[in-house]
Design a protein around this motif. Structure first.
Motif: not given
Lengths: 424, 352
Positions: B1, B5-6, B8-9, B12, B19, B23, B26, B28, B77, B79, B93, B96-97
């Motif tokens: 098992m 599991l490993f 699959i992990l 992932l 992924l 990013t 390419t 943005t 913007k 929030l 926030a 900060e922005e």
């Protein structure tokens, strides 16, 4: 058996109590125990990513140009969003290093704030999650945490602003305990009704919630309103001596309450697993008939458990007022009392599990703010992720079938042993 | 098992790395392109717990920002706050922005806005429906002379009423609510003075500052009960000043079918079209106009701390069109109201 089938609350409790008894005596490897929650989190994040891609306008526009473009845009959108979620929740390591090198105090505070802010967000979750978990352990479904939290906050606020002239080392604990006491009272009532009259705690705690909401609304715009606010639903600011101290200057809000929460979690663990009282509680929770047969007082146990659960919920409200908001106003809670049911489930009603689940929720919520600022993804996406995680944890069969995990054998035996009040 | 599991992990983990790699490789394009013409003025709004689409203050203030995006080329913007503890977090926030102007909504964010403004004197703030006394140099409070528009509504109600009785009720006895009721009462009194009639106002007495209140801003059932009791007393035009509680009143009025409603804050004939056939008009608080005005001052570099007051003159408050019920309002009455509006703007009628 047939009449219990109709009782959803009992059915849920049955599920929960089975799992607990399994995990107690046999120590399985860490991953074995945590596999389901961890995989649920991963799955939640993956489905969340899909939602981000599907709800993004620019992704559709890019797919209009070409499929390759579409995928590229989708991946970049997801990347931007999750990067923001991460830096918002944990912080940007490069920025931290630069800030320390630069030696600018304010910049250092800002760079390290995300991680500490996540802990601030987790603190009320820990208290509220423990409240529900304690209820589950003793076979009670306390849906009244939100109401107990409001009453606790109101009591802490009142003691916090009305008493003057006390030294901080008396005033602050006093206000905090007042919050716990208020919550305890709000938990005691449904506990008493359950133990003495059999009135179902699910119904009664829900009703007590509404009483608490309207009562605090009235208090805030009436007797407890801030002078000069013209009846606006906001309380006076608490005295400096009642404040739970924050460790750093603005913008860091990290406060002592987090450590109080950890200490309380330890205390609950000790109570449940290291004392006779806790053992009795768990026996009553697992099987009240057997408990009664063995001569344990279920009445006392139920009342105590509900009161203590209410006290924990009251602390959640108290810590928000005393450490973060410094006054009480309408919109005190974003639903900690209801999210906490999820926390107790994810944490398997074990104090350690609850603390970890709370930190996860707090971190996600904190990161979501940054995600929204950077990529305009609504904060609600985090609610979706949380809901998916919860769904998979509550229905482990889905996760088992996705990842081809085998069902632990022991659990099947447990179903037999620990039917909730129904072994005959 | 565990092996499985490993496996699959690890898939992932590799997947997520891919992924991440995607990013970064390419670059943005869309965001970079939009950030190119830099130094766009950033206007950031923090909602109260009502959320951005509350069809009320938050939504209207946000409309001011989106209008400014179209007309002044700023970047907007927002929030949303889900609880009181979020106010400070969201303010942090946006600080900060490095937002140029931070707009907060409602008195409940008053404390947090004040603290943030004092800690960050180089950032500009504006708060809707609240102001500070004494003023803070980098905060503009947006407040509204709602009584000016409510005065017109009172005059109109007195002119349209057939029973000679009109009514109002509030959410809580707080200044931002009772100012509507004051103006409404004075409008009716003005009509009586001019026409020699005796139209009665139920639900508010400006002399004692007491009246009818739902003591809630979300209990529609209560709104329905209050409207029914006002109708029982003969009122055929009702102005509920209690946010969504007014929708309960609207439902009760529609059920009876012999009275009309005056909406508040926004134009209810548009925001609640299901009640358009009973909505005579609305007393509007247009924070989009005042928000726009504040943004304009930031763009022009003329921003000064203090108050911006929404009046009939600067369109910060207004009486909504009569829409479907235009036939109820005689042309003569409409003209009188236009004249009153002009008089208030000119200062020949004062309400204080």
């Amino acid at each position: 058996m047939s009449e219990q089938k109709n009782d959803l609350g009992q059915e849920i409790l049955k599920e929960i109590n089975q799992d607990q008894t399994t995990t107690e005596h046999v120590r399985k490897p860490f991953l074995g125990k945590a596999a389901i929650p961890l995989l649920a989190i991963v799955t939640g994040l993956i489905i969340g990513a899909l939602m981000i891609a599907v709800t993004s306008q620019s992704v559709y526009a890019a797919f209009g140009e070409s499929i390759g473009n579409g995928f590229a845009t989708a991946f970049s959108e997801i990347g931007t969003a999750y990067k923001a979620l991460f830096t918002g929740a944990i912080g940007d390591p490069i920025r931290m290093i630069n800030a320390v090198k630069l030696g600018d105090a304010k910049e250092i505070r800002q760079a390290f704030n995300p991680f500490l802010e996540s802990l601030v967000q987790s603190t009320p979750y820990i208290f509220a999650g423990l409240a529900v978990a304690l209820g589950f352990k003793s076979g009670l479904f306390n849906i009244g945490v939100e109401g107990q939290l409001f009453i606790g906050a109101a009591c802490a606020t009142f003691v916090g602003y009305s008493i003057t002239g006390l030294p901080a080392w008396i005033h602050m604990p006093l206000a905090f305990l007042a919050g716990a006491l208020g919550g305890a009272l709000w938990g005691f009532v449904p506990g008493f009704l359950k133990a003495k009259t059999g009135g179902h705690e699910v119904i009664n705690t829900i009703m007590m919630n509404w009483i608490a909401f309207r009562l605090t609304e009235w208090l805030l715009s009436g007797p407890m309103t801030r002078p000069g606010s013209g009846g606006m639903p906001i309380s006076p600011v608490i005295q400096k001596t009642a404040e739970i101290p924050q460790f750093f200057q603005s913008p860091i809000r990290f406060h002592l309450g987090f450590f109080i929460a950890l200490a309380v979690a330890y205390l609950i663990w000790w109570l449940l697993f290291k004392t006779t009282w806790g053992l009795n509680l768990r026996i009553v929770g697992t099987n009240p008939r057997a408990a009664r047969y063995a001569g344990l007082s279920t009445t006392k146990s139920i009342i105590l458990a509900m009161s203590l659960s209410g006290a924990l919920a009251g602390m959640a409200g108290a810590v928000q007022v005393l450490a973060v908001n410094r006054s009480m106003a309408l919109g005190l809670s974003s639903g900690y009392g209801f999210d906490s049911i999820a926390l107790a489930l994810i944490g398997n009603s074990h104090p350690v599990g609850v603390v970890l689940a709370s930190i996860l929720f707090g971190t996600l919520r904190n990161g979501a703010t940054r995600m929204m600022v950077v990529s305009s993804i609504p904060i609600d996406i985090v609610d979706v992720i949380q809901a998916i995680i919860l769904m998979f944890v509550a229905a482990p069969a889905i996760i088992r079938s996705i990842y081809h995990l085998r069902k632990p054998k022991q659990e099947e035996q447990q179903i037999f042993l620990s039917g909730w009040g129904g072994q005959s | 098992m565990t092996k499985k599991l490993f496996a699959i992990l690890s898939v992932l983990i590799v997947g997520s790395m891919l992924l991440g790699a995607c990013t970064t490789t390419t670059p943005t394009e869309p965001p970079v392109a939009s950030e190119e013409p830099a130094a766009k003025i950033k206007v950031c709004q923090i909602t109260d717990t009502g959320g951005i689409d509350d069809k009320s203050f938050n939504a209207t203030a946000w409309k001011g920002i989106t209008d400014a995006e179209d007309k002044l080329g700023i970047e907007g913007k927002y929030l949303e706050s889900k609880e009181v503890a979020d106010y400070e977090k969201n303010l942090n926030a946006f600080i900060e922005e490095k937002c140029d102007l931070i707009i907060t909504v409602g008195f409940l964010i008053g404390d947090a806005t004040k603290a943030a403004a004092e800690a960050n004197p180089d950032i500009k703030f504006s708060i809707v429906d609240y102001n500070y006394d004494p003023a803070i140099p980098n905060v503009v409070g947006q407040i509204f002379n709602t009584d000016e528009a409510a005065f017109l509504a009172g005059y109109l109600a007195a002119g349209v009423s057939k029973t000679g009785v009109v009514g109002t009720f509030g959410g809580l006895p707080i200044p931002t609510v009772t100012i509507f009721m004051d103006g409404f009462y004075k409008g009716v009194a003005k009509y009586n003075e001019v026409k020699g009639t005796e139209v009665k106002v139920l639900g508010w007495d400006p002399a004692t500052q007491t009246g009818l209140f739902s003591n809630s801003f979300d209990d529609q059932q209560k709104g329905s009960e209050l409207a029914k009791s006002l109708m029982d007393e003969g009122a055929d035009i009702i102005m509920p000043v209690a946010g969504p509680v007014g929708l309960g009143a609207a439902a009760a009025i529609k059920e009876r079918g012999n009275a009309y409603l005056i909406g508040v804050d926004s134009d209810w004939a548009l925001t609640s079209p299901e009640y358009a056939d009973i909505t005579l008009t609305s007393v509007m608080k247009l924070m989009d106009a005042t928000t726009m005005q504040v943004i304009q001052s930031v763009v022009d570099g003329t921003f000064v701390g203090g108050d911006v007051v929404g009046t009939l003159a600067n369109n910060g408050v207004a009486l909504a069109p009569f829409h479907e019920l235009e036939s109820l309002v005689p042309a003569e009455l409409a003209a009188e109201i236009e004249q009153l509006k002009a008089d208030i703007i000119a200062g020949t009628i004062t309400l204080k």
